[in-house]
Design a protein around this motif. Structure first.
Motif, short mmCIF file in Angstrom:
data_model
loop_
_atom_site.label_atom_id
_atom_site.label_comp_id
_atom_site.label_asym_id
_atom_site.label_seq_id
_atom_site.Cartn_x
_atom_site.Cartn_y
_atom_site.Cartn_z
N ASP A 193 0.71 -1.21 -0.15
CA ASP A 193 0.24 -0.15 -0.02
C ASP A 193 0.84 1.20 0.03
N LEU A 194 1.80 1.32 0.88
CA LEU A 194 2.69 2.54 0.95
C LEU A 194 3.55 2.63 -0.40
N LEU A 195 3.82 1.63 -1.10
CA LEU A 195 4.69 1.71 -2.25
C LEU A 195 3.93 2.35 -3.48
N LYS A 196 2.47 1.67 -3.45
CA LYS A 196 1.61 1.92 -4.36
C LYS A 196 1.31 3.58 -4.18
N LYS A 197 1.18 4.16 -2.97
CA LYS A 197 0.68 5.43 -2.63
C LYS A 197 2.06 6.26 -3.11
N ASN A 198 3.36 5.79 -2.77
CA ASN A 198 4.56 6.54 -3.35
C ASN A 198 4.50 6.76 -4.50
N LEU A 199 4.15 5.69 -5.28
CA LEU A 199 4.57 5.56 -6.74
C LEU A 199 3.33 6.59 -7.45
N ASP A 200 2.11 6.45 -6.79
CA ASP A 200 1.11 7.59 -7.45
C ASP A 200 1.47 8.92 -6.98
N ASN A 201 1.93 9.09 -5.83
CA ASN A 201 2.46 10.47 -5.56
C ASN A 201 3.50 11.12 -6.26
#
Length: 182
Positions: free
Chosen positions: A127-135
């Motif tokens: 979840d964190l990595l997906k959020k970081n990638l989106d950001n």
């Protein structure tokens, strides 16, 4: 008359000067001081452009790393519950790689930066990595838009500089001609 748009994320919009005489009258300046002010503004735009290009390079370098981490966590999640170990290559130092055997695990450690590493469950890490990638992708998109806006402002400023300079040359010629005629 000068027409201006609005600013974008702290970058002021350049004013397009339609009538140089009116512009100089309303600003209360002469051509030389107006040219100096416009040159300073152009330099400020160039400085902001350099900063944005550096941010763009940083994000373009960061996105592949995030994707690589995301793929690794997804691979670990896919092996979860199978009891199978995962063999991975990892970078020990720049250009030096080693292999590791990772037994089935429910957690991973992620570098957060500033020499900080935290342990997350695989789901939390995903979840964190997906959020970081989106950001990161959103930030990169915003920077690209800012750069385009900035390039437009530089162009408008350069056109205005040319118009004021040409107006000034024309006025000086008229003045010289009037002096010759007298």
């Amino acid at each position: 008359m000068a027409t201006s748009g609005s600013e974008r994320r702290g970058i002021p919009a350049a004013a397009f000067v339609e009538d140089v005489q009116t512009f100089l009258t309303t600003t209360g300046s002469d051509a030389t001081s107006a040219l100096n002010t416009l040159q300073e503004r152009r330099q400020q735009y160039k400085l902001v452009e350099m900063k944005l290009l550096a941010q763009q390079r940083d994000l373009q370098a960061k996105i592949p790393d995030i994707k690589k981490c995301l793929e690794t966590v997804e691979a670990l999640l896919a092996k979860q519950g199978t009891g199978e170990a995962t063999i991975v290559d990892f970078e020990v130092a720049e250009g030096i790689y080693s292999q590791a055997r990772i037994e089935a695990t429910n957690s991973v450690c992620l570098w957060l930066g500033a020499n900080v590493m935290l342990e997350y469950s695989c789901d939390e890490a995903l979840d964190l990595l997906k959020k970081n990638l989106d950001n990161a992708n959103a930030g990169l998109g915003a920077i690209v838009e800012d750069l385009q806006f900035l390039r437009d402002q530089v162009t408008i400023t350069e056109v205005t500089i040319a118009r004021v300079y040409n107006w000034d040359v024309h006025q000086r010629r008229k003045l010289r001609q009037a002096e010759k005629d007298v």
